[in-house]
Design an enzyme around this catalytic site. Structure first.
Site, PDB file in Angstrom:
ATOM      1  N   TYR A  25       0.824  -1.214   0.000  1.00  0.00           N
ATOM      2  CA  TYR A  25       0.000   0.000   0.000  1.00  0.00           C
ATOM      3  C   TYR A  25       0.858   1.264   0.000  1.00  0.00           C
ATOM      4  CZ  TYR A  25      -3.942  -3.045   1.343  1.00  0.00           C
ATOM      5  OH  TYR A  25      -4.900  -4.021   1.379  1.00  0.00           O
ATOM      6  N   LYS A  55       4.704 -14.931   1.300  1.00  0.00           N
ATOM      7  CA  LYS A  55       4.491 -15.806   0.138  1.00  0.00           C
ATOM      8  C   LYS A  55       5.823 -15.902  -0.595  1.00  0.00           C
ATOM      9  CE  LYS A  55       1.878 -18.294  -2.607  1.00  0.00           C
ATOM     10  NZ  LYS A  55       1.523 -19.683  -2.226  1.00  0.00           N
ATOM     11  N   ASP A  67      -1.511 -18.464   1.947  1.00  0.00           N
ATOM     12  CA  ASP A  67      -2.599 -19.393   1.669  1.00  0.00           C
ATOM     13  C   ASP A  67      -2.728 -20.441   2.767  1.00  0.00           C
ATOM     14  OD1 ASP A  67      -0.100 -20.233   0.834  1.00  0.00           O
ATOM     15  OD2 ASP A  67      -0.744 -20.951  -1.133  1.00  0.00           O
ATOM     16  N   ASP A 107      -4.070  -7.114   5.999  1.00  0.00           N
ATOM     17  CA  ASP A 107      -5.411  -6.591   5.765  1.00  0.00           C
ATOM     18  C   ASP A 107      -6.389  -7.729   5.504  1.00  0.00           C
ATOM     19  OD1 ASP A 107      -7.493  -4.865   5.294  1.00  0.00           O
ATOM     20  OD2 ASP A 107      -6.656  -3.977   3.481  1.00  0.00           O
ATOM     21  N   ASP A 119      -9.520  -9.431   8.315  1.00  0.00           N
ATOM     22  CA  ASP A 119     -10.948  -9.558   8.035  1.00  0.00           C
ATOM     23  C   ASP A 119     -11.399 -11.006   8.222  1.00  0.00           C
ATOM     24  OD1 ASP A 119     -11.253  -6.883   7.551  1.00  0.00           O
ATOM     25  OD2 ASP A 119     -12.198  -7.129   5.592  1.00  0.00           O
TER      26      ASP A 119
END
Length: 347
Positions: free
Chosen positions: A135, A185, A218, A242, A246
């Site tokens: 971001y 990752k 993942d 982020d 959630d």
């Protein structure tokens, strides 16, 4: 009596509703524990944008600089202002200007709240890097509107930024149950995520009392669903954090319980506290928004200000309220009723 200067930005939609609810509870706690919250309200929002062409005034950051903390209700009204405009016009500039590089989100199941999962119980603290990474805002578009259009979004990972969020996470793990899980990752992103993994291993040597695990994003998503009780502190980049938070909110019963803090750890600049449920324009002003995430965020603010007894009391009052079945069902009680019940439990 200690006096704290708090900047209130209710923002959009139910942000106004839950900010008023939170302020009511926090002022009550302040009276019980012998301090004062002096609040200044700023109308910066999508409505402000439509009138002024910006999400906040040019001197908005300088205006906020002198406060002890910032409390944000919610930002966004996508029917009138694109989310990319509201986010990059208000929330991200504040996080970056005040070095609020640690986004802290607690995930645990409150008494009386049902999780969509069958679990033996969990208590996860997610630490998200908050000012760079995916971001960072580095990139651009060229040849717009043509068949040759190109869009580039560049992730930026600095040694300073990565080390400081990892060190913050190690300290949180040390203060909790001594287990840190770093999420990347690196099998696919061979530069930025390998870099993150390497720095995690370097810092691990300075925290021999903390057990460190490395997981790909993942696999972590699957772990949070299948065995959330096995996790303690989780640290991830801006984007991965982020997404995972959630998911954590869903596991703990929904976004109505999702509190967060944007922390400047050295306290040289104000930190910002906010629920993460969004502005929900469709139910704004109807007195049906669940204020628990917002009030929990307020408890985190009290703790950060040094009023840890008051912060703990507010969180305990929330949990005694949900244990009574109040605030545990969508539409079950009004915003005012839930707020009143939490205030009563503070006594």
């Amino acid at each position: 009596m200690t006096n704290y200067e708090i900047a209130l930005i209710p923002g959009d939609g139910i942000g106004v509703d839950v900010t008023d609810a939170t302020l009511s509870v926090l002022n009550h706690a302040a009276g019980l524990y012998g301090f004062d919250l002096a609040t200044t309200r700023f109308p910066w929002s999508c409505a402000w944008y439509l009138e002024h062409g910006s999400m906040m005034p040019r001197d908005g950051i300088d205006t906020l600089r002198g406060f002890d903390a910032i409390y944000l209700g919610a930002v966004g009204w996508p029917e009138t202002v694109a989310d990319a405009v509201s986010l990059h016009g208000l929330l991200l500039p504040i996080r970056k200007a005040f070095a609020q590089f640690a986004n802290v989100r607690p995930h645990r199941l409150l008494d009386g709240v049902e999780s969509p999962l069958r679990s033996d119980g969990f208590d996860i603290l997610c630490i998200r890097e908050n000012t760079e990474g995916e971001y960072s805002g580095a990139g651009g578009r060229v040849h717009q509107g043509t068949p040759d259009e190109v869009a580039v979004e560049t992730s930026v990972f600095t040694r300073t930024g990565t080390e400081r969020i990892l060190r913050f996470a190690f300290e949180q793990a040390r203060a909790r149950r001594g287990h840190l899980t770093s999420v990347t990752k690196s099998n696919a992103q061979k530069y930025s995520m390998v870099f993150w993994d390497e720095l995690t291993r370097e810092l691990a040597g300075q925290y021999p009392d903390v057990t460190v695990s490395h997981m790909h994003i993942d696999a972590m998503a699957a772990r949070m669903v299948m065995a959330p009780e096995t996790l303690d502190v989780v640290v991830a980049s801006n984007l991965f954090g982020d997404i995972l938070t959630d998911l954590g909110a869903a596991i703990q019963g929904g976004l109505g319980y999702a509190a967060s803090a944007n922390i400047c750890p050295d306290r040289t600049m104000p930190s910002m506290f906010e629920p993460v449920h969004g502005s929900a324009p469709d139910i704004a002003g109807q007195n049906i928004a669940n204020p628990i995430a917002a009030i929990w965020s307020g408890a985190m603010m009290l703790d950060h200000l040094g009023e840890s007894r008051a912060g703990a009391a507010v969180l305990a009052a929330i949990e005694r309220t949900t244990a009574r079945g109040i605030g545990t069902r969508p539409g079950g009680q009004s915003t005012d009723a839930i707020t009143a019940a939490i205030t009563s439990e503070l006594e």
